[in-house]
Motif scaffolding. Sequence first.
Motif, mmCIF file in Angstrom:
data_model
loop_
_atom_site.group_PDB
_atom_site.id
_atom_site.type_symbol
_atom_site.label_atom_id
_atom_site.label_comp_id
_atom_site.label_asym_id
_atom_site.label_seq_id
_atom_site.Cartn_x
_atom_site.Cartn_y
_atom_site.Cartn_z
ATOM 1 N N ALA A 182 0.809 -1.219 0.000
ATOM 2 C CA ALA A 182 0.000 0.000 0.000
ATOM 3 C C ALA A 182 0.844 1.272 0.000
ATOM 4 C CB ALA A 182 -0.934 0.003 1.213
ATOM 5 N N PHE A 183 2.012 1.235 0.607
ATOM 6 C CA PHE A 183 2.750 2.484 0.835
ATOM 7 C C PHE A 183 4.152 2.536 0.231
ATOM 8 C CE2 PHE A 183 -0.214 2.224 4.494
ATOM 9 C CZ PHE A 183 -0.916 3.392 4.261
ATOM 10 N N VAL A 220 -1.869 3.705 10.010
ATOM 11 C CA VAL A 220 -2.228 3.633 8.594
ATOM 12 C C VAL A 220 -3.107 4.828 8.221
ATOM 13 C CG1 VAL A 220 -3.630 2.346 6.923
ATOM 14 C CG2 VAL A 220 -1.931 1.160 8.320
ATOM 15 N N VAL A 259 -2.372 7.562 5.346
ATOM 16 C CA VAL A 259 -3.304 7.757 4.237
ATOM 17 C C VAL A 259 -3.723 9.221 4.140
ATOM 18 C CG1 VAL A 259 -5.619 7.196 3.352
ATOM 19 C CG2 VAL A 259 -4.137 5.382 4.238
ATOM 20 N N ALA A 267 -3.589 2.229 -0.774
ATOM 21 C CA ALA A 267 -3.547 2.668 0.621
ATOM 22 C C ALA A 267 -4.960 2.797 1.188
ATOM 23 C CB ALA A 267 -2.814 3.998 0.730
#
Length: 259
Positions: free
Chosen positions: A90-91, A167, A171, A181
């Motif tokens: 996601a990152f 998280v 985001v 994300a």
Amino acid sequence: MLERRIDRLRGELRRAATTGDRMQARALRAELRQAEHAWDDALADLEDQARPAPQPVHKPMLSIREQVHHALTLLTVPAAPKLIIAVHDAFFPGELVAARLTSLRRDEERSFRVQPFGRPYYLCPALTADLLSPARGLLALSTWPLRTRVVGPLSARVDFLTGAIKVAQRVAQLPEDAHDARRLLWRFAASIPGAGGVGGAGITPETVAGLAQAELDVHLEADTADRAAAAARAEERLDGSEALFGARLQRIRRTAGAT
């Protein structure tokens, strides 16, 4: 050579156990464990030698341990490989291969045994609060304090909520089209009462972080106390590699017998 030695020791151990010679059986069992550990290390060396040489790339690629380090640093709490991969995807750029995570902890422990504290950090297991043994399926960073690396009865939920907050905060710094994300954020939100909308509708980083913090406040004090007590016991009883990689079964039994 090692295979023949292991087969011989197993046969001698079986005969000693059959005849009731406990002293000889105990000595043979210890020798067999050493031989089996040596076999595991030799096999791991062969696997390392058999790995294909990396293809040349235009820019340096991060090692798997660096990729895992990045994901755990973002979460700030112990995590399972599945979550580590999800956070990385996601990152962070690049691909984190799940199959490579299976032997990672063993490789880290072997490296520590060869040269203790020779690296700035190690990827190590979380430790169970009751036995101070490796917690199955949870990775942590050696640079974290023991009270973070130890997990008690409430820690799974506390760490989930802490991860959700971290998280959500990350985001919130990304553009709206950071789809991977936001999908990860939705997954966290689905397990937080009041945070999950239908198909992700209405979910915002601020909402997820706020509701996660509200529930975290309920559990945090008790979990912190459990972890602090376990960390104090660990500091008294564990040293060297055990403080990072957990007490082995034989050590646990000896400690239990002495108390």
